[in-house]
Every structure is written in C-alpha cells, then in structure tokens.
Design a protein around this motif. Sequence first.
Motif, PDB file in Angstrom:
ATOM      1  N   PHE A  75       0.810  -1.211   0.000  1.00  0.00           N
ATOM      2  CA  PHE A  75       0.000   0.000   0.000  1.00  0.00           C
ATOM      3  C   PHE A  75       0.849   1.269   0.000  1.00  0.00           C
ATOM      4  O   PHE A  75       0.419   2.298  -0.504  1.00  0.00           O
ATOM      5  CB  PHE A  75      -0.939  -0.005   1.213  1.00  0.00           C
ATOM      6  N   THR A  76       2.043   1.208   0.584  1.00  0.00           N
ATOM      7  CA  THR A  76       2.901   2.386   0.707  1.00  0.00           C
ATOM      8  C   THR A  76       3.796   2.590  -0.504  1.00  0.00           C
ATOM      9  O   THR A  76       4.018   3.728  -0.928  1.00  0.00           O
ATOM     10  CB  THR A  76       3.762   2.271   1.991  1.00  0.00           C
ATOM     11  N   TYR A  79       2.787   4.935  -3.340  1.00  0.00           N
ATOM     12  CA  TYR A  79       2.875   6.351  -2.962  1.00  0.00           C
ATOM     13  C   TYR A  79       4.312   6.849  -3.059  1.00  0.00           C
ATOM     14  O   TYR A  79       4.561   7.976  -3.482  1.00  0.00           O
ATOM     15  CB  TYR A  79       2.353   6.577  -1.542  1.00  0.00           C
ATOM     16  N   TRP A 151       2.454   2.064   7.599  1.00  0.00           N
ATOM     17  CA  TRP A 151       1.824   2.728   6.467  1.00  0.00           C
ATOM     18  C   TRP A 151       1.909   4.242   6.616  1.00  0.00           C
ATOM     19  O   TRP A 151       1.725   4.792   7.703  1.00  0.00           O
ATOM     20  CB  TRP A 151       0.352   2.313   6.370  1.00  0.00           C
ATOM     21  N   THR A 152       2.192   4.896   5.492  1.00  0.00           N
ATOM     22  CA  THR A 152       2.192   6.353   5.431  1.00  0.00           C
ATOM     23  C   THR A 152       1.577   6.761   4.105  1.00  0.00           C
ATOM     24  O   THR A 152       1.855   6.147   3.081  1.00  0.00           O
ATOM     25  CB  THR A 152       3.625   6.909   5.540  1.00  0.00           C
ATOM     26  N   SER A 153       0.790   7.803   4.108  1.00  0.00           N
ATOM     27  CA  SER A 153       0.143   8.270   2.887  1.00  0.00           C
ATOM     28  C   SER A 153       1.113   9.110   2.048  1.00  0.00           C
ATOM     29  O   SER A 153       2.162   9.553   2.532  1.00  0.00           O
ATOM     30  CB  SER A 153      -1.081   9.120   3.234  1.00  0.00           C
ATOM     31  N   TYR A 154       0.733   9.344   0.818  1.00  0.00           N
ATOM     32  CA  TYR A 154       1.505  10.206  -0.079  1.00  0.00           C
ATOM     33  C   TYR A 154       1.665  11.589   0.544  1.00  0.00           C
ATOM     34  O   TYR A 154       2.765  12.135   0.603  1.00  0.00           O
ATOM     35  CB  TYR A 154       0.773  10.293  -1.425  1.00  0.00           C
ATOM     36  N   TRP A 155       0.554  12.139   1.049  1.00  0.00           N
ATOM     37  CA  TRP A 155       0.606  13.481   1.628  1.00  0.00           C
ATOM     38  C   TRP A 155       1.380  13.492   2.938  1.00  0.00           C
ATOM     39  O   TRP A 155       2.017  14.487   3.291  1.00  0.00           O
ATOM     40  CB  TRP A 155      -0.801  14.054   1.787  1.00  0.00           C
ATOM     41  N   GLY A 156       1.348  12.387   3.660  1.00  0.00           N
ATOM     42  CA  GLY A 156       2.155  12.277   4.871  1.00  0.00           C
ATOM     43  C   GLY A 156       3.647  12.348   4.550  1.00  0.00           C
ATOM     44  O   GLY A 156       4.420  13.002   5.261  1.00  0.00           O
TER      45      GLY A 156
END
Length: 169
Positions: A75-76, A79, A151-156
């Motif tokens: 998932f990461t 991103y 997990w880290t988001s794109y914006w994170g």
Amino acid sequence: MARLKRWARELSVLLLILLAATFVMDWWRAPQAPAAFSQQMLELLDGEPVSLAQLSQDKPLLVYFWASWCGVCRFTTPYVARLAANGGNVLTVALRSGNNQQVEQWLAHKKLRLPVVNDERGALAAQWQIGVTPTIVVIAKGEVVQSTTGWTSYWGMKLRLWWASLYLF
C-alpha cells in the motif's frame, strides 16, 4: 446540541490518544543510523553509486526501507513511486527481496520505477537496526531528521519532506 458537543469532545480525545500512540510507536521503533552512514557509498540496481549525504545536501531525502514480501508495503510503495515520479528526492532500499534481477522483475511486474538499493542479505537493515517494514527515514544535509514505520500516505510523506526542508535553512 449537547449530544453533538459530547461526540466532538470524545472524537477529539480519541484523536489525541491515537496521535500520542503513533508518536510513541515511532519513537520506540525508530531506526538507529550507523555512525558514518552519510559517508557510506551505496549502489543502485543499475550499478550507480550514491551517497546519502550527497543526495540530501540540497533537499531532504526520503529513504524508504521496504520488502517485496511485506504486506503493508503493497500500500505504501505506490505512494513512494508517485512521490519519486513527481520529483521527490527518494531512495529506496529493498530488504531481503532477492537478487537484483528478482527485485527488478518485481518492480516491473508492479509497474513501479524507483531508485533501489538492494539489501539482499539484510546487512544494511541490520546496520540501521530496521525492525519493521516499511520504515521511512528523512535525511537532510546528511543527518536523520525524522523517521516513521508502517503505512504512510503520499501526503504524509510530502509533509515530512516539507517539514525537513525547514531544517535546511
């Protein structure tokens, strides 16, 4: 109206607890950079030598430790690839994911383009004391300025790089 205020207060408390737990987990699982890591030369899959100090000199560098077998990385990693494609300063490290050809095949199968250092036997991860995949380390001017695991988001990631860019001044 009183019910809405109560729900808002409870939600705020829950968010504060979640935020505190996240910070504690990041502190507890934070990797430990080797003493002279910034001087160490690494080699990308294509054989190009890179230096973390050099890559992080002008703008913050996001170093992403991942593995082809890591469930959360599924998932990461997209991103991180998006960040790299959009001009983000990114270097990734594939942990115990096979030889260079196997890592290249995995990337091609997933249609990902990333600068990758292959840590086939986990020696680099051991030097950094990486205990969790994925792990993200942000380096500015050859110094680790922050890290996170999971997990880290794109914006994170973008926010972490922006925050680290303040360190450069």
